[in-house]
Design a protein around this motif. Structure first.
Motif, PDB file in Angstrom:
ATOM      1  N   LEU A 182      -9.525   4.468  12.459  1.00 27.00           N
ATOM      2  CA  LEU A 182     -10.166   4.827  11.198  1.00 27.00           C
ATOM      3  C   LEU A 182     -10.541   6.311  11.165  1.00 27.00           C
ATOM      4  O   LEU A 182     -10.466   6.964  10.116  1.00 27.00           O
ATOM      5  CB  LEU A 182     -11.397   3.955  10.966  1.00 27.00           C
ATOM      6  N   ASN A 197      -9.416   8.971   8.293  1.00 28.56           N
ATOM      7  CA  ASN A 197     -10.446   9.677   7.527  1.00 28.56           C
ATOM      8  C   ASN A 197     -10.326  11.195   7.636  1.00 28.56           C
ATOM      9  O   ASN A 197     -10.694  11.914   6.709  1.00 28.56           O
ATOM     10  CB  ASN A 197     -11.832   9.242   8.007  1.00 28.56           C
ATOM     11  N   GLN A 241     -11.130   8.629   2.332  1.00 27.22           N
ATOM     12  CA  GLN A 241     -12.155   7.586   2.437  1.00 27.22           C
ATOM     13  C   GLN A 241     -11.647   6.257   1.862  1.00 27.22           C
ATOM     14  O   GLN A 241     -11.934   5.190   2.403  1.00 27.22           O
ATOM     15  CB  GLN A 241     -13.425   8.029   1.713  1.00 27.22           C
ATOM     16  N   HIS A 242     -10.899   6.322   0.752  1.00 25.12           N
ATOM     17  CA  HIS A 242     -10.293   5.102   0.224  1.00 25.12           C
ATOM     18  C   HIS A 242      -9.389   4.466   1.283  1.00 25.12           C
ATOM     19  O   HIS A 242      -9.360   3.245   1.448  1.00 25.12           O
ATOM     20  CB  HIS A 242      -9.460   5.409  -1.026  1.00 25.12           C
ATOM     21  N   ARG A 258      -8.692  -1.243   6.777  1.00 28.67           N
ATOM     22  CA  ARG A 258      -9.432  -2.142   7.675  1.00 28.67           C
ATOM     23  C   ARG A 258      -8.839  -3.545   7.779  1.00 28.67           C
ATOM     24  O   ARG A 258      -8.623  -4.039   8.893  1.00 28.67           O
ATOM     25  CB  ARG A 258     -10.907  -2.218   7.265  1.00 28.67           C
ATOM     26  N   VAL A 284      -9.607   4.542   4.525  1.00 29.92           N
ATOM     27  CA  VAL A 284     -10.382   3.869   5.571  1.00 29.92           C
ATOM     28  C   VAL A 284     -10.684   2.430   5.170  1.00 29.92           C
ATOM     29  O   VAL A 284     -10.489   1.487   5.951  1.00 29.92           O
ATOM     30  CB  VAL A 284     -11.688   4.640   5.861  1.00 29.92           C
ATOM     31  N   HIS A 285     -11.148   2.232   3.943  1.00 31.21           N
ATOM     32  CA  HIS A 285     -11.511   0.888   3.489  1.00 31.21           C
ATOM     33  C   HIS A 285     -10.277   0.000   3.305  1.00 31.21           C
ATOM     34  O   HIS A 285     -10.285  -1.182   3.660  1.00 31.21           O
ATOM     35  CB  HIS A 285     -12.303   0.979   2.190  1.00 31.21           C
ATOM     36  N   LEU A 286      -9.205   0.582   2.767  1.00 26.93           N
ATOM     37  CA  LEU A 286      -7.995  -0.204   2.524  1.00 26.93           C
ATOM     38  C   LEU A 286      -7.278  -0.569   3.822  1.00 26.93           C
ATOM     39  O   LEU A 286      -6.602  -1.597   3.898  1.00 26.93           O
ATOM     40  CB  LEU A 286      -7.049   0.578   1.614  1.00 26.93           C
ATOM     41  N   GLY A 310      -4.646   5.496   0.981  1.00 28.08           N
ATOM     42  CA  GLY A 310      -5.737   5.644   0.016  1.00 28.08           C
ATOM     43  C   GLY A 310      -5.317   6.311  -1.273  1.00 28.08           C
ATOM     44  O   GLY A 310      -6.025   6.240  -2.284  1.00 28.08           O
ATOM     45  N   CYS A 370       0.832  -1.212   0.000  1.00 25.71           N
ATOM     46  CA  CYS A 370       0.000   0.000   0.000  1.00 25.71           C
ATOM     47  C   CYS A 370       0.863   1.257   0.000  1.00 25.71           C
ATOM     48  O   CYS A 370       0.595   2.219  -0.745  1.00 25.71           O
ATOM     49  CB  CYS A 370      -0.929  -0.003   1.212  1.00 25.71           C
TER      50      CYS A 370
END
Length: 326
Positions: free
Chosen positions: A168, A172, A136-137, A143, A139-141, A126, A56
């Protein structure tokens, strides 16, 4: 160079070293700050060895630097801001500031250090999707990475979920879109804003990104985080010419003003006497205004131009909705 002061005394980190050497030095500084917190240390060690986290960071850097021509947003930035966040956290705790994890009763200091280091080091991943919406990307990546790191450390699902929520939130809110609501989130935002030195801007400039961002980053020699005179934290920026004011105003100052840390952080900037022709000799943040001492001896007070907030307010106004309560 960047100097940071915490419980362990003053450290100096040389930015002009090769990448691997810099990461090694920053990792040692982070481990020193976490040595009294084994849970947070375990989380840090698991994170920096996690293959998904490593990928990442690399891909976030590829998109921001290679495709957009921005400054570093990868592994080095994660380590630099991680070290800065712990320095800020230590000074806040020494100054009697109680982070939200403590105030809410969710956890103790050990948990606070864990939340701050994980959210800071993962805040920019993200960008691998796109710069637009990268918070926001992220946050999902983040998790699955966070879950993998936390599961062996927090067998209680109830507490683990709450700890993850704080992490998170920091990811964000690190770029003020939306602004952070917790002390921990504010630390992430401000630590991110302190990585504005020429060591970060040089690579983007070398790759051909010649704009106000890369040029102004080359004007910032060092950022020092230390104990303030009136407030728990002092961030002192030294510039080799007045162009560095752009970095202070556009990147760092809004993150101090629009976070819960605004009451606890002093921000000052000054130019080196031996630098280029000077326009501004020193600057300090007073509320949401800069008080500038000009080279000729005059003093000027100007409002910080928070361009991101202006854009958001303009959009909110066109939709006839409120963008912020205050």
């Amino acid at each position: 160079m960047q100097e940071m002061t915490g419980r362990s005394g003053q450290r100096t980190i040389e930015f002009a070293t090769p990448r691997a050497k810099l990461i090694e030095a920053l990792g040692a500084a982070i481990r020193e700050d976490l040595k009294e917190y084994p849970l947070a240390t375990s989380a840090f060690e698991a994170l920096i060895r996690d293959p998904e986290a490593l990928a990442c960071w690399d891909m976030a850097n590829y998109v921001t630097m290679r495709k957009l021509g921005y400054n570093d947003h990868g592994r080095v930035h994660a380590f630099v801001t991680g070290a800065a966040s712990l320095a800020i956290l230590e000074l806040l705790l020494e100054g009697g500031v109680r982070p939200d994890l403590l105030e809410s009763g969710v956890g103790d200091e050990q948990d606070v250090f864990l939340v701050v280091i994980l959210s800071t080091m993962l805040h920019d991943i993200g960008n691998q999707v796109h710069r637009v919406g990268h918070e926001q990307h992220g946050v999902h990546l983040a998790r699955p990475i966070i879950d993998r790191v936390l599961e062996p450390l927090y067998p209680d699902v109830f507490k683990r979920t709450k700890i993850r929520a704080f992490i998170l939130h920091g990811i964000n809110c690190h770029d003020l879109n939306p602004p952070p609501l917790t002390i921990e989130g504010g630390i992430v935002a401000v630590a991110d804003g302190t990585d504005i030195t020429k060591g970060r801007g040089r690579k983007a400039f070398a790759l051909g990104s010649v704009d106000i961002h890369s040029i102004s980053a080359l004007a910032v020699d060092q950022v020092v985080i230390t104990r303030g005179d009136a407030l728990p934290v002092l961030i002192d920026v030294t510039m080799n010419n007045s162009g560095g004011i752009f970095q202070v105003e556009e990147v760092l100052a809004p993150k101090v003003i629009r976070s819960p840390l605004s009451r606890y952080v002093e921000l000052r900037a000054r130019t080196r006497p031996q630098g280029d022709e000077q326009i501004v000799s020193s600057v300090r943040l007073d509320g949401d205004h800069f008080v500038m001492n000009l080279d000729g001896g005059e003093r000027a007070t100007v409002e910080v131009k928070d361009s991101q907030k202006r854009v958001r307010d303009a959009v909110a106004g066109s939709l006839d909705v409120h963008s912020e309560g205050k």
